[in-house]
Design a protein around this motif. Structure first.
Motif: not given
Length: 81
Positions: A14-21
């Protein structure tokens, strides 16, 4: 990406780590894969690097193919037989 997957013999992480913060961030495993490094070369270091340290190490690293090309040019330039 498909061509690089075929060349490396590894499926793209996966190319990105997603975070709401913090929002999206590059995934160290993906950067490691893009650079053509062996799986876990940086991301599974015995030094327990944080994600930021992993990205810093990868960002400051040299692609193996670039290093090989540079060394070949140096060797050819100094080969005065």
């Amino acid at each position: 990406m498909t061509q690089w997957e075929q060349l490396t013999g590894r499926v793209a992480p996966s190319p990105a780590l997603l975070s709401d913060e913090t929002g999206p961030r590059p995934a160290p495993k993906f950067v490691e894969w893009l650079m053509g490094l062996p799986d876990g070369w940086v991301t599974e270091s015995p030094h327990d690097l944080t994600m930021n340290q992993q990205l810093t190490a990868l960002g400051n690293g040299v692609l193996p193919a670039q290093a090989r090309a540079a060394l070949q040019r140096l060797i050819c330039a100094h080969d005065v037989r």
